[in-house]
Design a protein around this motif. Sequence first.
Motif, PDB file in Angstrom:
ATOM      1  N   GLN A  51      37.522  27.854  49.352  1.00  0.00           N
ATOM      2  CA  GLN A  51      36.185  27.868  48.756  1.00  0.00           C
ATOM      3  C   GLN A  51      36.163  28.632  47.437  1.00  0.00           C
ATOM      4  OE1 GLN A  51      33.501  29.457  51.691  1.00  0.00           O
ATOM      5  NE2 GLN A  51      33.496  27.599  52.943  1.00  0.00           N
ATOM      6  N   VAL A  52      36.842  29.774  47.392  1.00  0.00           N
ATOM      7  CA  VAL A  52      36.884  30.564  46.159  1.00  0.00           C
ATOM      8  C   VAL A  52      37.622  29.799  45.063  1.00  0.00           C
ATOM      9  CG1 VAL A  52      37.748  32.675  45.090  1.00  0.00           C
ATOM     10  CG2 VAL A  52      36.697  32.766  47.357  1.00  0.00           C
ATOM     11  N   SER A  53      38.721  29.144  45.431  1.00  0.00           N
ATOM     12  CA  SER A  53      39.483  28.371  44.456  1.00  0.00           C
ATOM     13  C   SER A  53      38.648  27.231  43.880  1.00  0.00           C
ATOM     14  CB  SER A  53      40.757  27.811  45.101  1.00  0.00           C
ATOM     15  OG  SER A  53      41.593  28.850  45.539  1.00  0.00           O
ATOM     16  N   GLN A  54      37.921  26.545  44.745  1.00  0.00           N
ATOM     17  CA  GLN A  54      37.058  25.446  44.278  1.00  0.00           C
ATOM     18  C   GLN A  54      35.958  25.968  43.368  1.00  0.00           C
ATOM     19  OE1 GLN A  54      35.648  23.392  47.768  1.00  0.00           O
ATOM     20  NE2 GLN A  54      37.709  22.743  48.390  1.00  0.00           N
ATOM     21  N   TRP A  55      35.366  27.095  43.740  1.00  0.00           N
ATOM     22  CA  TRP A  55      34.322  27.684  42.890  1.00  0.00           C
ATOM     23  C   TRP A  55      34.869  28.020  41.512  1.00  0.00           C
ATOM     24  CZ3 TRP A  55      33.760  33.438  42.361  1.00  0.00           C
ATOM     25  CH2 TRP A  55      32.695  33.780  41.500  1.00  0.00           C
ATOM     26  N   SER A  56      36.053  28.614  41.473  1.00  0.00           N
ATOM     27  CA  SER A  56      36.650  28.974  40.196  1.00  0.00           C
ATOM     28  C   SER A  56      36.899  27.735  39.342  1.00  0.00           C
ATOM     29  CB  SER A  56      37.970  29.732  40.422  1.00  0.00           C
ATOM     30  OG  SER A  56      38.569  30.052  39.188  1.00  0.00           O
ATOM     31  N   ASP A  57      37.447  26.695  39.963  1.00  0.00           N
ATOM     32  CA  ASP A  57      37.795  25.494  39.196  1.00  0.00           C
ATOM     33  C   ASP A  57      36.563  24.689  38.765  1.00  0.00           C
ATOM     34  OD1 ASP A  57      40.464  26.095  39.428  1.00  0.00           O
ATOM     35  OD2 ASP A  57      40.766  24.863  41.211  1.00  0.00           O
ATOM     36  N   TYR A 107      27.898  47.460  56.305  1.00  0.00           N
ATOM     37  CA  TYR A 107      27.213  47.406  55.004  1.00  0.00           C
ATOM     38  C   TYR A 107      26.923  45.961  54.597  1.00  0.00           C
ATOM     39  CZ  TYR A 107      28.853  52.244  54.623  1.00  0.00           C
ATOM     40  OH  TYR A 107      29.111  53.582  54.843  1.00  0.00           O
ATOM     41  N   ASN A 108      26.915  45.070  55.593  1.00  0.00           N
ATOM     42  CA  ASN A 108      26.611  43.645  55.399  1.00  0.00           C
ATOM     43  C   ASN A 108      27.745  42.861  54.753  1.00  0.00           C
ATOM     44  OD1 ASN A 108      24.076  44.227  56.458  1.00  0.00           O
ATOM     45  ND2 ASN A 108      23.131  44.466  54.437  1.00  0.00           N
ATOM     46  N   GLY A 109      28.965  43.414  54.798  1.00  0.00           N
ATOM     47  CA  GLY A 109      30.113  42.678  54.297  1.00  0.00           C
ATOM     48  C   GLY A 109      30.811  41.917  55.411  1.00  0.00           C
ATOM     49  N   MET A 110      31.938  41.277  55.084  1.00  0.00           N
ATOM     50  CA  MET A 110      32.694  40.518  56.076  1.00  0.00           C
ATOM     51  C   MET A 110      33.761  41.363  56.756  1.00  0.00           C
ATOM     52  SD  MET A 110      33.299  36.777  54.380  1.00  0.00           S
ATOM     53  CE  MET A 110      31.966  35.870  53.579  1.00  0.00           C
ATOM     54  N   GLY A 111      34.218  42.424  56.109  1.00  0.00           N
ATOM     55  CA  GLY A 111      35.205  43.302  56.710  1.00  0.00           C
ATOM     56  C   GLY A 111      36.580  42.695  56.898  1.00  0.00           C
ATOM     57  N   ILE A 112      36.936  41.707  56.075  1.00  0.00           N
ATOM     58  CA  ILE A 112      38.251  41.083  56.216  1.00  0.00           C
ATOM     59  C   ILE A 112      39.265  41.813  55.341  1.00  0.00           C
ATOM     60  CG2 ILE A 112      37.237  38.842  56.795  1.00  0.00           C
ATOM     61  CD1 ILE A 112      37.812  37.915  53.990  1.00  0.00           C
ATOM     62  N   PRO A 113      40.567  41.586  55.545  1.00  0.00           N
ATOM     63  CA  PRO A 113      41.584  42.325  54.800  1.00  0.00           C
ATOM     64  C   PRO A 113      41.424  42.226  53.284  1.00  0.00           C
ATOM     65  CG  PRO A 113      42.598  41.208  56.651  1.00  0.00           C
ATOM     66  CD  PRO A 113      41.172  40.738  56.601  1.00  0.00           C
ATOM     67  N   VAL A 114      41.796  43.313  52.621  1.00  0.00           N
ATOM     68  CA  VAL A 114      41.737  43.386  51.161  1.00  0.00           C
ATOM     69  C   VAL A 114      42.542  42.263  50.526  1.00  0.00           C
ATOM     70  CG1 VAL A 114      42.447  44.806  49.180  1.00  0.00           C
ATOM     71  CG2 VAL A 114      41.327  45.874  51.142  1.00  0.00           C
ATOM     72  N   THR A 115      43.595  41.838  51.193  1.00  0.00           N
ATOM     73  CA  THR A 115      44.446  40.765  50.667  1.00  0.00           C
ATOM     74  C   THR A 115      43.638  39.545  50.268  1.00  0.00           C
ATOM     75  OG1 THR A 115      46.403  41.453  51.909  1.00  0.00           O
ATOM     76  CG2 THR A 115      46.269  39.138  51.293  1.00  0.00           C
ATOM     77  N   LEU A 116      42.689  39.132  51.124  1.00  0.00           N
ATOM     78  CA  LEU A 116      41.896  37.927  50.827  1.00  0.00           C
ATOM     79  C   LEU A 116      41.047  38.121  49.588  1.00  0.00           C
ATOM     80  CD1 LEU A 116      41.691  35.172  52.321  1.00  0.00           C
ATOM     81  CD2 LEU A 116      42.895  36.966  53.582  1.00  0.00           C
ATOM     82  N   GLY A 120      41.558  36.055  46.125  1.00  0.00           N
ATOM     83  CA  GLY A 120      40.409  35.363  45.546  1.00  0.00           C
ATOM     84  C   GLY A 120      40.174  35.741  44.098  1.00  0.00           C
ATOM     85  N   THR A 121      40.314  37.044  43.786  1.00  0.00           N
ATOM     86  CA  THR A 121      40.092  37.458  42.398  1.00  0.00           C
ATOM     87  C   THR A 121      41.107  36.812  41.467  1.00  0.00           C
ATOM     88  OG1 THR A 121      41.448  39.459  42.662  1.00  0.00           O
ATOM     89  CG2 THR A 121      39.086  39.678  43.049  1.00  0.00           C
ATOM     90  N   ALA A 122      42.320  36.558  41.968  1.00  0.00           N
ATOM     91  CA  ALA A 122      43.330  35.895  41.137  1.00  0.00           C
ATOM     92  C   ALA A 122      42.869  34.497  40.729  1.00  0.00           C
ATOM     93  CB  ALA A 122      44.656  35.819  41.887  1.00  0.00           C
ATOM     94  N   GLN A 123      42.164  33.821  41.629  1.00  0.00           N
ATOM     95  CA  GLN A 123      41.658  32.486  41.298  1.00  0.00           C
ATOM     96  C   GLN A 123      40.563  32.577  40.237  1.00  0.00           C
ATOM     97  OE1 GLN A 123      43.770  30.434  42.927  1.00  0.00           O
ATOM     98  NE2 GLN A 123      44.378  32.432  43.781  1.00  0.00           N
ATOM     99  N   ALA A 130      37.325  37.306  31.446  1.00  0.00           N
ATOM    100  CA  ALA A 130      36.146  38.162  31.277  1.00  0.00           C
ATOM    101  C   ALA A 130      35.340  38.231  32.571  1.00  0.00           C
ATOM    102  CB  ALA A 130      35.279  37.647  30.126  1.00  0.00           C
ATOM    103  N   SER A 131      35.180  37.099  33.236  1.00  0.00           N
ATOM    104  CA  SER A 131      34.458  37.082  34.511  1.00  0.00           C
ATOM    105  C   SER A 131      35.188  37.914  35.556  1.00  0.00           C
ATOM    106  CB  SER A 131      34.302  35.643  35.009  1.00  0.00           C
ATOM    107  OG  SER A 131      33.537  34.874  34.097  1.00  0.00           O
ATOM    108  N   PHE A 132      36.515  37.889  35.510  1.00  0.00           N
ATOM    109  CA  PHE A 132      37.327  38.701  36.422  1.00  0.00           C
ATOM    110  C   PHE A 132      36.963  40.178  36.287  1.00  0.00           C
ATOM    111  CE2 PHE A 132      40.877  41.399  37.388  1.00  0.00           C
ATOM    112  CZ  PHE A 132      41.518  40.830  38.472  1.00  0.00           C
TER     113      PHE A 132
END
Length: 615
Positions: A51-57, A107-116, A120-123, A130-132
């Motif tokens: 989903q993150v990759s598709q959003w980026s593209d 805190y209303n987050g997903m709590g999944i590993p930092v790796t994900l 995602g930020t790499a995408q 600049a958006s990064f």
Amino acid sequence: MTCYHAEEWKWLLKNAIDWKTILPLYYSSFPTEDFENEEELHEFFDEIFAQVSQWSDRSVTPRARLLDEKGAGIIENGSTVPSKELQDFYREAADLGFFGLAVPEKYNGMGIPVTLSLFGTAQVGRGCSASFIQLGAFIFTADMLERFCAPEFCEKYIPQIVEGKISGCMCLTEPNSGSDVGSMRTKAVATADGKYLLNGAKIFISNGGGGLALVLARKEGAPEGLKGLSLFFVEEWIEIDGKKHHNYTISKNEDKMGLHGSFTCEVLFEDSVATQVGDDDQGFKIMLHLMNEARIATGIQSLGGIEASLDRAFSYARERKQFGKPVAELPLMKRNLEDYKAEMDAFRALIADTISWYDIYQKLDLKVQHGETLSPEHKQLLSKAKKCVRRRTPIVKYYGSEAYANLSLKAIQVHGGYGFMKEYDVERLHRDSIGALLYEGTSQIQSLMALKDLLKAILSNPKRWFGSLIKGHPFAGYIEGCEQTTKTFREVQYSFKKNFTSLVIKCLRLGNISVFLHPKNWQKQENIDRLMVHAETCCQALSYLETLRVLDQHAQMDDSRKELFWSYYKLVIPRLSGIYSDWKMYKPEKGYDVSESDTTEMNVEQNREHAAVSS
């Protein structure tokens, strides 16, 4: 995202991350409230990444050029006002839940590993550098709040960060103190109610108007230098008599060469009310956590920029015809493109392995920050992860930013004259790449850090270093029985250690190995300065060595990864040979003085290295 990139990222997400170690740090057992088993969890990870990759593209990439043209926004009444394009980016990221991927569920987050989150930020970095940067301002602020700030600030602000309503900045740089952080002059004066009033100016502050600031300042009477700095949490707006008032002001948004879509601000503190974070004089130590996080993030950002640059270069080379065939099929261009691709793929593998170690370090360090007692096994794991992250941090920042600047320039050259025109994205990508060379510590600062860490490791036990040099000799039997990639990596590692040891002995005037083995002989500053001359070439060599190390590990997992190992090996062996030749030419008394005997020795060494590549 090209199909090729997608397959590479999928392989790394599945194979290059130490999930066996990471997942138990996040999930005590399965089933959990949301997942029946580990397989179901990995499917969820894959879905998030897709989903993150598709959003980026589909959204971030098409918007990048317009964001570059219109800019991040304006300054109005002492605050930043994001442009429509940047506001759209924030809204989409919040809707996707990106800001809260690694934020705890409380805190209303997903709590999944930092790796994900980092994958995602790499995408996003591939879509727009600049958006990064603006995205990172939300992620790091949430982490710093949770890790170091009072619970009331976490409860108040982290949910707002998840919703995309507020973010923050790191305030270090001042007009007369750039890399020399210890010389900063911003002052903190205590008040009767336990707060502090800050006075000073900070410049070149990314996302200065996000709403929250972590500020390094010096208390009255504190010692000079880094040891006298404390850290403070400052809110941009505070309430006085029921009304909101500016607590600090944004006086300028810099007009930069590139990265137009990100805010780079001057921030003025004038009796700004602040809360201390951590103990007295521990500010730089705490801030260093964030600085190192930002340096790894810059490596990830650079990878995104490399992917974007080479995607455009490869596409253009396949479509553009000269001399009756696509440019990509011309012999020299074909070889160049293969080399560019090998460096990109290799650096991506290094980033993925670094992210894996970083996730382990982050999670265990957070437990320590919150007062938890680690088991002996986890203490040992934290120590190992911390050492790896410490070693890799300057390397991925240095190597990534230098490769981004170089490969984005090569992408322009692939386009010929068209690459010089704003009509083509490679022009913007190269302008954006220059920022990565400068912020979070220049390439030269990273080089000095890498060399300092290496020397510190040697000094802690010179005999162990020399012992590893003997053990690692190709004739010592240490590499017999290994896979060919492992054997080759260890040969390269031995060559580096041998050449670096010779350089140290020469620069520090140690005379011979017996003197080398005694740390007290390393003390003269003028000798250390001679070694510092070679910090950047040392960092380059370490970058290639660490990358080969990871590629060898991946080759052991999957035979299909061996091709990348050999492609990268052939790329960097001539570079390493050039570095060692540079070290051999250096004369401590004269600088660079090349005699006939020197050149003969170097040519023999180079011929050996090139013969190894040929074979």
